[in-house]
Design a protein around this motif. Structure first.
Motif, PDB file in Angstrom:
ATOM      1  N   ALA A  54       8.068  -0.796  -5.200  1.00 53.32           N
ATOM      2  CA  ALA A  54       8.313  -0.099  -3.932  1.00 53.32           C
ATOM      3  C   ALA A  54       8.944   1.271  -4.188  1.00 53.32           C
ATOM      4  O   ALA A  54       8.534   2.275  -3.589  1.00 53.32           O
ATOM      5  CB  ALA A  54       9.206  -0.942  -3.031  1.00 53.32           C
ATOM      6  N   GLY A  55       9.929   1.309  -5.067  1.00 50.25           N
ATOM      7  CA  GLY A  55      10.597   2.575  -5.382  1.00 50.25           C
ATOM      8  C   GLY A  55       9.638   3.602  -5.966  1.00 50.25           C
ATOM      9  O   GLY A  55       9.669   4.783  -5.591  1.00 50.25           O
ATOM     10  N   PHE A  56       8.771   3.156  -6.874  1.00 48.75           N
ATOM     11  CA  PHE A  56       7.769   4.075  -7.428  1.00 48.75           C
ATOM     12  C   PHE A  56       6.812   4.551  -6.346  1.00 48.75           C
ATOM     13  O   PHE A  56       6.411   5.720  -6.330  1.00 48.75           O
ATOM     14  CB  PHE A  56       6.997   3.427  -8.575  1.00 48.75           C
ATOM     15  N   SER A  57       6.457   3.654  -5.427  1.00 46.06           N
ATOM     16  CA  SER A  57       5.577   4.050  -4.318  1.00 46.06           C
ATOM     17  C   SER A  57       6.233   5.132  -3.470  1.00 46.06           C
ATOM     18  O   SER A  57       5.616   6.151  -3.145  1.00 46.06           O
ATOM     19  CB  SER A  57       5.255   2.850  -3.429  1.00 46.06           C
ATOM     20  N   PHE A  58       7.502   4.920  -3.096  1.00 45.65           N
ATOM     21  CA  PHE A  58       8.218   5.919  -2.302  1.00 45.65           C
ATOM     22  C   PHE A  58       8.306   7.250  -3.044  1.00 45.65           C
ATOM     23  O   PHE A  58       8.127   8.317  -2.444  1.00 45.65           O
ATOM     24  CB  PHE A  58       9.629   5.439  -1.953  1.00 45.65           C
ATOM     25  N   THR A  59       8.584   7.186  -4.326  1.00 46.98           N
ATOM     26  CA  THR A  59       8.696   8.406  -5.130  1.00 46.98           C
ATOM     27  C   THR A  59       7.378   9.173  -5.154  1.00 46.98           C
ATOM     28  O   THR A  59       7.354  10.390  -4.986  1.00 46.98           O
ATOM     29  CB  THR A  59       9.128   8.059  -6.570  1.00 46.98           C
ATOM     30  N   LEU A  60       6.285   8.450  -5.379  1.00 50.76           N
ATOM     31  CA  LEU A  60       4.983   9.114  -5.478  1.00 50.76           C
ATOM     32  C   LEU A  60       4.511   9.632  -4.118  1.00 50.76           C
ATOM     33  O   LEU A  60       3.972  10.748  -4.035  1.00 50.76           O
ATOM     34  CB  LEU A  60       3.966   8.170  -6.110  1.00 50.76           C
TER      35      LEU A  60
END
Length: 128
Positions: free
Chosen positions: A77-83
């Protein structure tokens, strides 16, 4: 698709994602000049690099382990938000479409790795 193929695909995608995020995270923690230039262009403070870089390095550890599934979910989820944030930041800054390509490619890798992780876990649970 066999369980072995799903597992290999998952690990290849995950390792490629982890290498990219680890490199970017390390660049943020060490305040590489390229990152500083991008943050200035996008209007973010430099200390943001260290915060996001540290989170990326922790996220890499989280997606490479298989014991704590909830932590792994949060990392995805964190990587998704970052990207998504990177794509939105580029859009709001008025950047050319070419600047959107790297985060979009990483998002595809992320979603594919997540899909294959879920698929492999589903196959494992039906074998029990």
């Amino acid at each position: 698709m066999s369980a072995k193929t799903i597992n290999i695909t998952y690990w290849v995608l995950t390792i490629l994602l982890a290498l990219a995020m680890a490199g970017d995270g390390f660049g943020g923690v060490t305040k590489q000049q390229t990152g500083i230039d991008v943050l200035h262009h996008l209007g973010y403070p430099i200390y943001f690099m260290v915060i996001v870089g540290t989170a990326k390095l922790l996220g890499v550890i989280a997606i490479l382990q298989n014991k704590y599934k909830t932590v792994k979910e949060w990392a995805y989820a964190g990587f998704s938000f970052t990207l998504f944030g990177a794509i939105a930041s580029r859009a709001f800054a008025g950047d050319a479409i070419i600047e959107f390509i790297p985060p979009i490619i990483m998002l595809v890798f992320l979603f594919a790795a997540y899909y294959f992780w879920k698929k492999f876990n589903q196959l494992k649970s039906t074998e029990l």
